[in-house]
Design an enzyme around this catalytic site. Structure first.
Site, PDB file in Angstrom:
ATOM      1  N   SER A  38      -9.744   1.769   2.686  1.00 32.82           N
ATOM      2  CA  SER A  38      -8.843   2.514   1.821  1.00 32.82           C
ATOM      3  C   SER A  38      -7.810   1.647   1.103  1.00 32.82           C
ATOM      4  CB  SER A  38      -8.107   3.586   2.628  1.00 32.82           C
ATOM      5  OG  SER A  38      -7.270   2.987   3.599  1.00 32.82           O
ATOM      6  N   LYS A  54       0.837  -1.197   0.000  1.00 34.28           N
ATOM      7  CA  LYS A  54       0.000   0.000   0.000  1.00 34.28           C
ATOM      8  C   LYS A  54       0.874   1.250   0.000  1.00 34.28           C
ATOM      9  CE  LYS A  54      -3.926   2.004   2.548  1.00 34.28           C
ATOM     10  NZ  LYS A  54      -4.814   1.851   3.719  1.00 34.28           N
ATOM     11  N   SER A  58     -10.006  -0.571   6.902  1.00 29.73           N
ATOM     12  CA  SER A  58      -9.387  -0.380   5.586  1.00 29.73           C
ATOM     13  C   SER A  58      -8.651  -1.585   5.019  1.00 29.73           C
ATOM     14  CB  SER A  58      -8.422   0.809   5.616  1.00 29.73           C
ATOM     15  OG  SER A  58      -9.133   2.020   5.514  1.00 29.73           O
TER      16      SER A  58
END
Lengths: 504, 100
Positions: free
Chosen positions: A165, A90, A189
């Protein structure tokens, strides 16, 4: 077989290869790390134009790591537990010399001078970091639509969100562009994108995994964890990244369990709690049916299922949005155009005008919304009424869990109230977007380990996630239940059609 | 709780200043409406009885050990400045902030 055919064949095989199968293959020499990296890059090249799971996947970066792994094996050196496994990271996690934007324009072009601890541990375990994944700006969002670079798409239906996210990480794993990924979870997330994409996502206990090098959103909630295409793969990655780090003051010294061994543990006799409040108004009927079938499956495995009460669940959204935005407003003060990232200097600007202009240009709408809300709840006259009050309700949420765990060993529920929604569906209504996180926020507020594992999809073929939450530090118990369900799950091994190459 | 305070434009302008955000007029107007709706929603916390309840600032922290207070290497000056939008004389360069 020619090189091109071999690469094509391996790119197809990546559809079915687990983390363990790749690492075993590379360690034994049956697979070369360079071939695996080439295969992952070929898949990214073919599919990521549509999915936008990656913000960056520089070819040479991946191949360089792969060559070094193959060379070390050729010299007879022992390789690590993630040997040659392509892993997507990420973009909130710092990667030395590799652009790290956290999905924000304010960090466009920023290349960190160091690796996050979790990234350093992946490399030390001989994983191949294939690239940086798309995300909601500073991890603020549940749909990926807050990415300053445009959203990632759901491989099961590109008109839908992969969640947020960590949506890019989840989409990358679902489409087998990587065998596993790192995400971060502040209020869901990791778990919600895993549920939306039919992958396994684990949020560890707060403090289990180092946050050093994670670009901070809400420091009392942020936690890094794995997303993988099976429970065992997530367990192996967790085993690599977990453990004490002196560079993170909140990192715990509690010993790691053998997470992979936990995947083979029997769950017979385990007490499984089903919180009534998670099967309430707003829960989609197909999600409820699928999750209830999974609970019946656990019962068939010998689990003792009983109802429990978590009465403060419905206040988790309000509590979270006060606490998380307060912490974010403080954390994001560091983006001021001085030490890194964007600087906007209007004519004749003094320092304050430069700060204001840089932050206005660099931050997107949701980030500004949250900074303002957080600043408001911390401001004179409102601190006690909002921030302190939310911290007290957070204590009540924790007490709910403490009481439940006196009677049961794990809690199971839906991960999200609906399957993946359409891109654009909720973007104009921030509050509706926040309410989608209702089932993942409580475990975040309480710092508990929690994972999402796929259960039977909707009639339209969209994935659904079963959420399993455990006592503090009991990741092993959570993974044992996840693996027991996975063995029975009709979703096991399911791959989106667009990620399936036609067989010759 | 201070009732549900009406979040108005003047308040948003004040908070934006505290947060060092130079918002355009249209942006401030839109955010006023959006934030008012969110603040009205979180005001539900007001109704919860928290008498005698300790606040949770952080979970688990009690188990975390202190680090030894020993020096260790960190970034070099060059590395620390490498990403700066402007650097001069071995430091970060910024616009004027003290009247000469």
């Amino acid at each position: 077989m020619g090189d091109v055919d071999r690469a094509e064949e391996l790119a197809r095989r990546l559809e079915d290869l687990t983390v363990r199968a790749i690492a075993d293959g590379v360690r034994s020499g049956a697979l070369s790390a360079v071939d695996v990296a080439e295969a992952a890059l070929a898949r990214i090249g073919r599919l990521d134009g549509d999915l936008h799971a990656f913000l960056a996947a520089p070819r040479e970066h991946a191949l360089e790591q792969a060559r070094s792994i193959d060379a070390r094996r050729a010299r007879g050196e022992a390789l690590g537990p993630l040997a040659g496994v392509p892993i997507a990271v990420k973009d909130a996690l710092s990667t030395k010399g590799l652009a790290t934007t956290a999905g924000s324009k304010i960090l466009e072009g920023y290349a960190p001078p160091y690796d996050a601890t979790v990234v350093a541990r992946l490399r030390a375990a001989d994983a191949i970091v294939v690239g940086k994944t798309n995300m909601d700006e500073f991890a603020m969002g549940s749909s990926n639509e807050n990415s300053a670079y445009g959203p990632a798409k759901n491989p099961w239906d590109p008109a839908r969100t992969p969640g947020g996210s960590s949506g890019g990480s989840a989409a990358a794993v679902a489409a087998r562009l990587a065998a596993a990924a790192l995400g971060s979870d502040t209020g869901g997330s990791i778990r919600q994108p895993a549920a939306f994409t039919g992958t396994v996502g684990v949020k560890p206990t707060y403090g289990r995994v180092s946050r050093y090098g994670l670009i901070a959103f809400a420091s009392s909630l942020d936690q890094v964890g794995p997303i993988a295409n099976d429970v065992r793969g997530a367990a192996r990655v967790l085993g690599v990244i977990a453990g004490h780090d002196p560079r993170d003051a909140t990192s715990l010294t509690a010993p790691r369990a053998d997470y992979e061994a936990a995947c083979d543990r029997s769950v017979a006799g385990l007490r499984v709690g089903v919180p009534d409040e998670y099967f309430a108004e707003g829960l989609d009927g197909e999600v409820e049916a699928s999750v209830r079938a999974a609970i019946a499956g656990l019962e068939a495995e010998g689990c003792v299922v009983r109802p429990v009460k978590l009465p403060h669940t419905r206040h988790a959204v309000a509590t979270y949005y006060v606490i998380a935005t307060a912490e974010a407003s403080s954390n994001l003060a560091r983006f001021d155009g001085v030490r890194y990232g964007l600087r906007v200097t209007p004519p004749r600007a003094d320092l304050r005008a430069m700060y204001g202009a840089t932050r206005d240009r660099g931050f997107g709408a949701e980030v500004k919304r949250r900074i303002l809300l957080g600043t408001f709840v911390l401001s004179a006259g409102y601190y006690d009424a909002y921030y302190l009050k939310a911290q007290k309700v957070r204590t009540l949420v924790r007490r709910d869990f403490d009481a439940a765990f006196a009677d049961v060993d794990v809690l199971v529920s839906p991960t999200a109230p609906t399957p993946a929604f359409r891109l654009g569906e909720k973007i104009d209504d921030p509050l509706a977007m926040y309410l989608n996180d209702v089932y993942t926020l409580p475990a975040s507020l309480a710092g508990l380990p929690s994972c999402s594992v796929p259960c039977a999809p909707t009639s339209a073929g969209l994935p659904i996630g079963l959420q399993i939450t455990g006592r503090p530090l009991d990741e092993a118990g959570v993974l044992a239940v996840a693996a027991a369900w996975e063995r029975r799950s009709p979703a096991k091994g399911a791959i989106p059609a667009l990620a399936r190459t036609a067989r010759r | 709780m201070a009732g549900s305070p009406k979040l108005d434009r003047a308040q948003i302008d004040h908070v934006a200043k505290l947060a060092s955000l130079s918002l355009t007029g249209a942006e401030a107007e839109r955010l006023t409406g959006e934030l008012a709706a969110i603040v009205a929603y979180v005001a539900e916390l007001d109704a919860i009885d928290t008498t005698g309840v300790e606040p949770t600032a952080h979970v688990q922290l009690e188990r975390a050990p202190w680090r030894a207070d020993a020096p260790s290497p960190s970034l070099s000056n060059d590395e620390a400045l490498a990403q700066a939008p402007a650097a001069a004389d071995g430091g970060f360069a910024v616009p004027l902030f003290v009247e000469g």
